[in-house]
Enzyme design. Structure first.
Site, PDB file in Angstrom:
ATOM      1  N   CYS A 150      43.215  14.371  40.340  1.00 30.40           N
ATOM      2  CA  CYS A 150      43.583  15.790  40.325  1.00 30.40           C
ATOM      3  C   CYS A 150      42.451  16.745  40.678  1.00 30.40           C
ATOM      4  O   CYS A 150      42.585  17.546  41.598  1.00 30.40           O
ATOM      5  CB  CYS A 150      44.133  16.163  38.955  1.00 30.40           C
ATOM      6  SG  CYS A 150      45.781  15.546  38.677  1.00 30.40           S
TER       7      CYS A 150
ATOM      8  N   PHE B  62      50.340  19.098  33.120  1.00 32.57           N
ATOM      9  CA  PHE B  62      48.937  19.266  32.748  1.00 32.57           C
ATOM     10  C   PHE B  62      48.458  18.034  31.976  1.00 32.57           C
ATOM     11  O   PHE B  62      47.657  18.133  31.062  1.00 32.57           O
ATOM     12  CB  PHE B  62      48.770  20.531  31.892  1.00 32.57           C
ATOM     13  CG  PHE B  62      49.194  21.788  32.601  1.00 32.57           C
ATOM     14  CD1 PHE B  62      48.346  22.426  33.487  1.00 32.57           C
ATOM     15  CD2 PHE B  62      50.462  22.315  32.412  1.00 32.57           C
ATOM     16  CE1 PHE B  62      48.745  23.584  34.160  1.00 32.57           C
ATOM     17  CE2 PHE B  62      50.870  23.472  33.078  1.00 32.57           C
ATOM     18  CZ  PHE B  62      50.004  24.109  33.955  1.00 32.57           C
TER      19      PHE B  62
HETATM   20  C1  UDX Z   1      43.042  16.462  34.851  1.00 33.66           C
HETATM   21  C2  UDX Z   1      43.488  17.668  34.016  1.00 33.66           C
HETATM   22  O1  UDX Z   1      42.761  17.673  32.789  1.00 33.66           O
HETATM   23  C3  UDX Z   1      44.979  17.613  33.770  1.00 33.66           C
HETATM   24  O2  UDX Z   1      45.401  18.766  33.068  1.00 33.66           O
HETATM   25  C4  UDX Z   1      45.708  17.551  35.121  1.00 33.66           C
HETATM   26  O3  UDX Z   1      47.080  17.454  34.939  1.00 33.66           O
HETATM   27  C5  UDX Z   1      45.197  16.372  35.941  1.00 33.66           C
HETATM   28  O4  UDX Z   1      43.768  16.461  36.068  1.00 33.66           O
HETATM   29  P1  UDX Z   1      42.586  13.883  34.459  1.00 33.66           P
HETATM   30  O5  UDX Z   1      42.379  13.765  35.935  1.00 33.66           O
HETATM   31  O6  UDX Z   1      43.402  12.839  33.781  1.00 33.66           O
HETATM   32  O7  UDX Z   1      43.281  15.281  34.106  1.00 33.66           O
HETATM   33  O8  UDX Z   1      41.148  13.870  33.814  1.00 33.66           O
HETATM   34  P2  UDX Z   1      40.267  14.763  32.835  1.00 33.66           P
HETATM   35  O9  UDX Z   1      40.228  14.156  31.508  1.00 33.66           O
HETATM   36  O10 UDX Z   1      40.618  16.173  32.906  1.00 33.66           O
HETATM   37  O11 UDX Z   1      38.837  14.508  33.504  1.00 33.66           O
HETATM   38  C6  UDX Z   1      38.611  14.771  34.895  1.00 33.66           C
HETATM   39  C7  UDX Z   1      37.209  14.374  35.281  1.00 33.66           C
HETATM   40  O12 UDX Z   1      36.268  15.270  34.741  1.00 33.66           O
HETATM   41  C8  UDX Z   1      36.776  12.994  34.833  1.00 33.66           C
HETATM   42  O13 UDX Z   1      36.056  12.365  35.868  1.00 33.66           O
HETATM   43  C9  UDX Z   1      35.874  13.264  33.645  1.00 33.66           C
HETATM   44  O14 UDX Z   1      34.921  12.270  33.462  1.00 33.66           O
HETATM   45  C10 UDX Z   1      35.235  14.568  34.081  1.00 33.66           C
HETATM   46  N1  UDX Z   1      34.788  15.395  32.957  1.00 33.66           N
HETATM   47  C11 UDX Z   1      35.695  15.893  32.062  1.00 33.66           C
HETATM   48  C12 UDX Z   1      33.439  15.707  32.825  1.00 33.66           C
HETATM   49  O15 UDX Z   1      32.596  15.281  33.628  1.00 33.66           O
HETATM   50  N2  UDX Z   1      33.047  16.514  31.797  1.00 33.66           N
HETATM   51  C13 UDX Z   1      33.924  17.027  30.888  1.00 33.66           C
HETATM   52  O16 UDX Z   1      33.472  17.757  29.984  1.00 33.66           O
HETATM   53  C14 UDX Z   1      35.294  16.701  31.023  1.00 33.66           C
END
Ligand code: UDX
Length: 445
Positions: A264, A154
């Site tokens: 992811c 995660f």
């Molecule tokens: C995610 C999961 O959080 C993690 O648990 C899993 O193992 C892999 O996928 P990650 O891909 O590193 O991690 O990014 P994350 O920080 O979760 O953000 C994902 C996307 O959502 C990004 O593009 C981010 O900009 C966007 N996001 C995130 C939003 O637009 N709004 C938010 O409030 C949070």
């Protein structure tokens, strides 16, 4: 004898194997090495292994280089499987499972790893790669002797080491036949003192997919609230603040923006939707989550056009290429879709990212990758803030940036900049779900 205690002295901690030295594999390897384990890592890409042996880290993840360097003595890299099988019994499978055209996960790399290990009763495959629900059972059916433990990751890019060391929970799924291996996997995480969810394999696989799909749903939900707020005069940041204080909702993943990207969320949401479809269930909610995410990217183009009319011949600067800050990962990054769309509308596009620019050159055909933010905004008719890198807040917007731009228009795709200050400095400012009236009002104490 318990394998953890089969080796004497300093190496009393169980040695482990890591198959696949990508982002998940390296974070896993470095973190277990930091916890004191000897870690035997295998990757099929010769150059990658050679670079790792030289101490070079092929990816950008804060703290990873230091951790690898600090634990060099415990980390071993090879392109061959036999030495790993000889030295470790718990083999963490960290190969990628990219989406196919249909949205299903491509399991060919996982299959290759399984075939290489075969039916060895001494070994357990510990699945960190994200796989469809049912994968573990299918593997266990084909290789009855092999132990199998589902242990999804995660980790978030940019904070992966901290996420590994301080997890909200560790999920471990196993069949009764692999319970002893599952105990050994659980023991590896003992020093982290995290809640451990012991469950069956299918549930563990589903926890991973459902968690990511739920977080993506939260993002698409707040993005739709933002879009409606734009029409109705509410400020989504205030709405998210007010919602997030409800403990049942929580404040995280309520940041409205131009949509989620990364390796992811897009993949896992599609995979779960596809998995449901293959089982005969139409997952309506996820269909909408994906659609909202796509529309959110398009709305950015609409906001530029609202101010500029046609984009033909306009110069547009994109600040940020990575799908989020503190990573050089551009997989499913909104910037790529946006650049292509803007070019399709006849605009000239310049992009800048503090670390991800070079990686993206091939993925940004027709766009100019710049060496600095100031170079990107030169003569721009509009700037789109795509990735919330801290350095973009530090730019001298009212001075150096304003002087360089032809038309002072900013579309802040992450609600990251001080909109009121920019408006006061003469910019037209478009956030996400933050109508101008909300910006002009003094923020509540
Ligand atoms: C995610 C999961 O959080 C993690 O648990 C899993 O193992 C892999 O996928 P990650 O891909 O590193 O991690 O990014 P994350 O920080 O979760 O953000 C994902 C996307 O959502 C990004 O593009 C981010 O900009 C966007 N996001 C995130 C939003 O637009 N709004 C938010 O409030 C949070």
């Amino acid at each position: 004898m318990d394998a953890r205690f089969s080796a004497p002295g300093a190496s009393a901690l169980e040695p482990i194997g890591v198959v696949g030295c990508g982002w998940v594999g390296l974070v896993t390897a470095a973190s277990f090495a930091e916890l004191g384990h000897a870690v035997h890592c295998r990757d099929i890409v010769t150059e990658r292994v050679a670079a790792l042996e030289r101490g070079e880290v092929p990816i950008h993840e804060p703290g990873l280089s230091d951790l690898l360097e600090r634990n060099r003595d415990r980390l071993h890299f090879t392109t061959d499987m036999p030495p790993v099988l000889e030295r470790a019994q718990l083999l963490f499978c960290c190969v990628d499972t990219p989406p196919t055209y249909s949205g299903d996960a491509d399991l060919s790399r996982v299959e290759r790893v399984v075939d290489e290990i075969g039916d060895s009763q001494r070994h357990a495959l510990v699945m960190k790669s994200t796989v469809p629900v049912g994968t573990g059972h299918a593997i266990a059916r084909r290789h009855e002797g092999l132990g199998y433990v589902s242990n999804p990751e995660f980790l978030q890019e940019g904070s992966a080491i901290g996420d590994f060391m301080r997890p909200d929970r560790v999920v471990i799924g196993a069949r009764a036949e692999s319970a002893a291996f599952a105990d050994r996997v659980a023991a590896l995480y003992d020093p982290l003192e995290a809640p451990i969810v012991r469950t069956d394999v299918a549930s563990a696989e589903m926890i991973k997919l459902a968690s990511n799909a739920f977080l993506a749903t939260k993002i698409s939900f707040i993005n739709e609230i933002a879009n409606v707020s734009e029409e109705l005069g509410a400020d989504v940041a205030e709405v998210a603040r007010g919602m997030g204080l409800d403990e049942r909702i929580g404040p995280k993943f309520l940041q409205a923006g131009i949509g989620y990207g990364g390796s992811c969320f897009p993949k896992d949401v599609s995979a779960l939707k596809q998995l449901a479809g293959n089982s005969g269930y139409h997952f309506q909610l996820l269909t909408a989550v994906i659609e909202v995410n796509e529309l959110q990217k398009r709305r950015t183009v609409g906001k530029l056009k609202k101010h500029l009319g046609s984009l033909v011949g306009r110069e547009i600067a994109l600040l940020g290429v990575a799908f989020k800050p503190h990573t050089d990962d551009v997989r499913e990054a909104t910037s790529l879709v946006l650049a292509a769309r803007l070019i399709g509308e006849g605009a000239s596009v310049r992009v800048y990212d503090p670390v991800a620019g070079e990686h993206a050159t091939d993925l940004l055909p027709g766009a100019q990758v710049c060496a600095s933010a100031l170079e990107a905004v030169e003569e721009a008719d509009g700037v789109v803030l795509v990735t919330e890198w801290p350095e973009f807040r530090e730019l001298d917007w009212a001075g150096e940036v304003r002087e360089r731009m032809t038309t002072p228009l900013i579309v802040d795709g992450r609600n990251f900049l001080d909109g009121a200050a920019l408006v006061a400095a003469g910019f037209s400012y478009e956030g996400v779900g933050r109508p101008r009236a909300a910006l002009a009002a003094p923020s509540p104490a």
